[in-house]
Design a protein around this motif. Structure first.
Motif, PDB file in Angstrom:
ATOM      1  N   PRO A  24       0.813  -1.222   0.000  1.00 58.82           N
ATOM      2  CA  PRO A  24       0.000   0.000   0.000  1.00 58.82           C
ATOM      3  C   PRO A  24       0.844   1.270   0.000  1.00 58.82           C
ATOM      4  O   PRO A  24       1.903   1.327   0.633  1.00 58.82           O
ATOM      5  CB  PRO A  24      -0.805  -0.120   1.302  1.00 58.82           C
ATOM      6  CG  PRO A  24      -0.855  -1.591   1.589  1.00 58.82           C
ATOM      7  CD  PRO A  24       0.461  -2.122   1.120  1.00 58.82           C
ATOM      8  N   ALA A  25       0.372   2.275  -0.729  1.00 60.45           N
ATOM      9  CA  ALA A  25       1.018   3.594  -0.680  1.00 60.45           C
ATOM     10  C   ALA A  25       0.742   4.223   0.679  1.00 60.45           C
ATOM     11  O   ALA A  25      -0.338   4.035   1.246  1.00 60.45           O
ATOM     12  CB  ALA A  25       0.479   4.483  -1.794  1.00 60.45           C
ATOM     13  N   PRO A  26       1.698   4.979   1.228  1.00 61.58           N
ATOM     14  CA  PRO A  26       1.502   5.545   2.566  1.00 61.58           C
ATOM     15  C   PRO A  26       0.430   6.623   2.599  1.00 61.58           C
ATOM     16  O   PRO A  26       0.220   7.353   1.632  1.00 61.58           O
ATOM     17  CB  PRO A  26       2.879   6.131   2.898  1.00 61.58           C
ATOM     18  CG  PRO A  26       3.524   6.360   1.581  1.00 61.58           C
ATOM     19  CD  PRO A  26       3.022   5.285   0.674  1.00 61.58           C
ATOM     20  N   LEU A  27      -0.249   6.702   3.720  1.00 60.80           N
ATOM     21  CA  LEU A  27      -1.198   7.775   4.013  1.00 60.80           C
ATOM     22  C   LEU A  27      -0.551   8.626   5.102  1.00 60.80           C
ATOM     23  O   LEU A  27      -0.417   8.187   6.251  1.00 60.80           O
ATOM     24  CB  LEU A  27      -2.533   7.200   4.482  1.00 60.80           C
ATOM     25  CG  LEU A  27      -3.681   8.193   4.666  1.00 60.80           C
ATOM     26  CD1 LEU A  27      -4.101   8.776   3.324  1.00 60.80           C
ATOM     27  CD2 LEU A  27      -4.881   7.519   5.342  1.00 60.80           C
ATOM     28  N   ARG A  44      -8.154  16.270  10.776  1.00 58.23           N
ATOM     29  CA  ARG A  44      -6.839  15.979  10.220  1.00 58.23           C
ATOM     30  C   ARG A  44      -6.872  16.014   8.690  1.00 58.23           C
ATOM     31  O   ARG A  44      -7.915  15.787   8.081  1.00 58.23           O
ATOM     32  CB  ARG A  44      -6.331  14.607  10.698  1.00 58.23           C
ATOM     33  CG  ARG A  44      -6.172  14.532  12.207  1.00 58.23           C
ATOM     34  CD  ARG A  44      -5.704  13.168  12.660  1.00 58.23           C
ATOM     35  NE  ARG A  44      -5.641  13.098  14.123  1.00 58.23           N
ATOM     36  CZ  ARG A  44      -5.319  11.999  14.814  1.00 58.23           C
ATOM     37  NH1 ARG A  44      -5.044  10.872  14.160  1.00 58.23           N
ATOM     38  NH2 ARG A  44      -5.285  12.045  16.123  1.00 58.23           N
ATOM     39  N   VAL A  45      -5.693  16.276   8.119  1.00 56.90           N
ATOM     40  CA  VAL A  45      -5.510  16.210   6.671  1.00 56.90           C
ATOM     41  C   VAL A  45      -4.491  15.132   6.371  1.00 56.90           C
ATOM     42  O   VAL A  45      -3.430  15.069   7.005  1.00 56.90           O
ATOM     43  CB  VAL A  45      -5.030  17.562   6.094  1.00 56.90           C
ATOM     44  CG1 VAL A  45      -4.852  17.450   4.578  1.00 56.90           C
ATOM     45  CG2 VAL A  45      -6.004  18.677   6.435  1.00 56.90           C
ATOM     46  N   TRP A  46      -4.802  14.300   5.389  1.00 55.26           N
ATOM     47  CA  TRP A  46      -3.940  13.184   5.021  1.00 55.26           C
ATOM     48  C   TRP A  46      -3.559  13.269   3.551  1.00 55.26           C
ATOM     49  O   TRP A  46      -4.394  13.625   2.710  1.00 55.26           O
ATOM     50  CB  TRP A  46      -4.643  11.851   5.275  1.00 55.26           C
ATOM     51  CG  TRP A  46      -5.191  11.677   6.658  1.00 55.26           C
ATOM     52  CD1 TRP A  46      -6.417  12.071   7.121  1.00 55.26           C
ATOM     53  CD2 TRP A  46      -4.537  11.053   7.767  1.00 55.26           C
ATOM     54  NE1 TRP A  46      -6.570  11.733   8.444  1.00 55.26           N
ATOM     55  CE2 TRP A  46      -5.433  11.106   8.878  1.00 55.26           C
ATOM     56  CE3 TRP A  46      -3.288  10.458   7.941  1.00 55.26           C
ATOM     57  CZ2 TRP A  46      -5.110  10.586  10.119  1.00 55.26           C
ATOM     58  CZ3 TRP A  46      -2.966   9.932   9.183  1.00 55.26           C
ATOM     59  CH2 TRP A  46      -3.866   9.994  10.259  1.00 55.26           C
ATOM     60  N   LEU A  47      -2.311  12.922   3.247  1.00 53.71           N
ATOM     61  CA  LEU A  47      -1.834  12.852   1.873  1.00 53.71           C
ATOM     62  C   LEU A  47      -1.654  11.382   1.490  1.00 53.71           C
ATOM     63  O   LEU A  47      -0.887  10.662   2.136  1.00 53.71           O
ATOM     64  CB  LEU A  47      -0.497  13.582   1.724  1.00 53.71           C
ATOM     65  CG  LEU A  47      -0.434  15.037   2.193  1.00 53.71           C
ATOM     66  CD1 LEU A  47       0.990  15.561   2.057  1.00 53.71           C
ATOM     67  CD2 LEU A  47      -1.405  15.905   1.417  1.00 53.71           C
ATOM     68  N   LYS A  48      -2.365  10.935   0.471  1.00 47.45           N
ATOM     69  CA  LYS A  48      -2.183   9.583  -0.058  1.00 47.45           C
ATOM     70  C   LYS A  48      -1.144   9.682  -1.166  1.00 47.45           C
ATOM     71  O   LYS A  48      -1.432  10.128  -2.280  1.00 47.45           O
ATOM     72  CB  LYS A  48      -3.506   9.034  -0.585  1.00 47.45           C
ATOM     73  CG  LYS A  48      -3.425   7.594  -1.122  1.00 47.45           C
ATOM     74  CD  LYS A  48      -3.076   6.596  -0.045  1.00 47.45           C
ATOM     75  CE  LYS A  48      -3.180   5.156  -0.571  1.00 47.45           C
ATOM     76  NZ  LYS A  48      -2.786   4.156   0.433  1.00 47.45           N
TER      77      LYS A  48
END
Length: 347
Positions: A24-27, A44-48
């Motif tokens: 899986p790509a990191p979150l 929260r803000v998350w970058l996939k």
């Protein structure tokens, strides 16, 4: 023509086919974006970040699922596809994993890093002049000629049920990670071009978080999907323009359109300058060298183009990081937004 329905079941079925070859790509939680947007401590803000994929973008997810479903049909024949570059390296990676020969048609002006990764995975490359393709149709003609002369099986970079379902595996990863943290999702932002990524992602996100807002982002001079959503029919742009080379499809795919029309809440279009600012911001705040197509979702947030609501987390897709260093350096020579002051410690 009645197209087959693509459902969340197809996305779920794709995961065991994809997972043996890629993790899986990191979150990644973005504390700087939380501060920049002035979010309260419970949001929260998350970058996939699909830049961590072996091919440097999300494209290998759909390519792996497509290849797995076509192995018998392919047999000893090659696979051919056209691509601005990221699907080229994605289908090349899939060919390497399954031991199949791959030929790709790429614009001669594609970033050098996309050529290098595609060749590194063993694919053969033929090029065309993208500046005149809207007049000549050279890309499609060359791809069809290769399919005929080589007896190759043609793979679509976005307009295919298996491509869509494979790309949707990334959404399953997001949903699983957020629910493991006990989080809720209010807003999901993702770049859109032909729609292969957004359609797959929308299926997974809508299934996991039905009340979330799903927002597409594209360049203002390549906004065929925004126009399509507004008019209720697929719109074709004959000559899309942008530094976002991965977002220059002429129109949204036929298989993707029904999914996008049903699930996408809002379509946002941004000028290239806003994308360049986001590229600079991501580099300054996170140390990430993100390609324009990958940074445009963050641009929509920095430019305040999205209603964030009052509760729930945000997820932004960074679709890829394949950009040549010298070009990247020139593009980020813009005034970045000032880093917000620490006025609290996010929880």
């Amino acid at each position: 023509m009645v197209l087959p329905e693509i459902s969340i079941d197809a996305v779920l079925a794709a995961e065991p086919l994809v997972r043996p070859f890629v993790s899986p790509a990191p979150l990644i939680r973005s504390y700087p974006l939380e501060r920049e947007l002035g979010l309260p401590s419970d949001r929260r803000v998350w970058l996939k970040d699909f830049g961590w994929m072996p091919s440097g973008s999300f494209k290998l997810l759909g390519a792996l699922n497509w290849m797995a479903h076509h192995l018998d049909e392919i047999g000893d024949r090659p696979v051919v596809a056209h691509s601005s570059g990221n699907f080229a390296s994605g289908i090349a990676f899939a060919g390497l994993c399954f031991g199949r020969r791959v030929i790709v048609v790429m614009p001669e002006t594609a970033p050098r890093v996309k050529f290098e990764k595609t060749r590194a995975f063993g694919a053969e490359i033929q090029t065309y002049d993208i500046s005149r393709d809207h007049e000549t149709g050279e890309r499609d003609r060359l791809t069809r000629a290769i399919a005929q002369t080589e007896g190759a099986i043609q793979a679509s970079p976005y307009d295919d049920p298996h491509i869509i379902a494979g790309n949707g595996v990334g959404a399953l990863e997001i949903v699983r990670a957020l629910k493991h943290e006990g989080r809720d999702l209010s807003t999901f932002l993702c770049p859109v071009s032909g729609g292969g990524l957004m359609a797959g992602m929308a299926l997974g996100i809508a299934d996991g978080f039905p009340s979330s807002q799903i927002v597409s982002v594209e360049p203002s001079e390549a906004d065929d999907f925004r126009q399509s959503l507004e008019l209720g029919r697929r719109v074709r742009l004959d000559h899309p323009r942008s530094i976002c080379d991965g977002l220059l499809s002429y129109d949204v795919g036929e298989h993707n359109w029904p999914i996008l029309q049903r699930l996408v809440t809002r379509a946002v279009a941004l000028p290239d300058l806003a994308t360049r600012v986001a590229m600079r911001w991501l580099y300054d705040q996170h140390g990430l060298r993100v390609e324009p197509s990958g940074a445009i979702g963050v641009a929509a947030l920095l430019d305040r183009r999205v209603d964030l609501g009052t509760s729930g987390d945000l997820v932004v897709v960074l679709s890829g990081r394949n950009v040549d260093d010298n070009v990247f350096r020139s593009w980020i020579e813009v005034d970045a937004r000032p880093a917000p002051a620490w006025n609290r410690i996010p929880s």
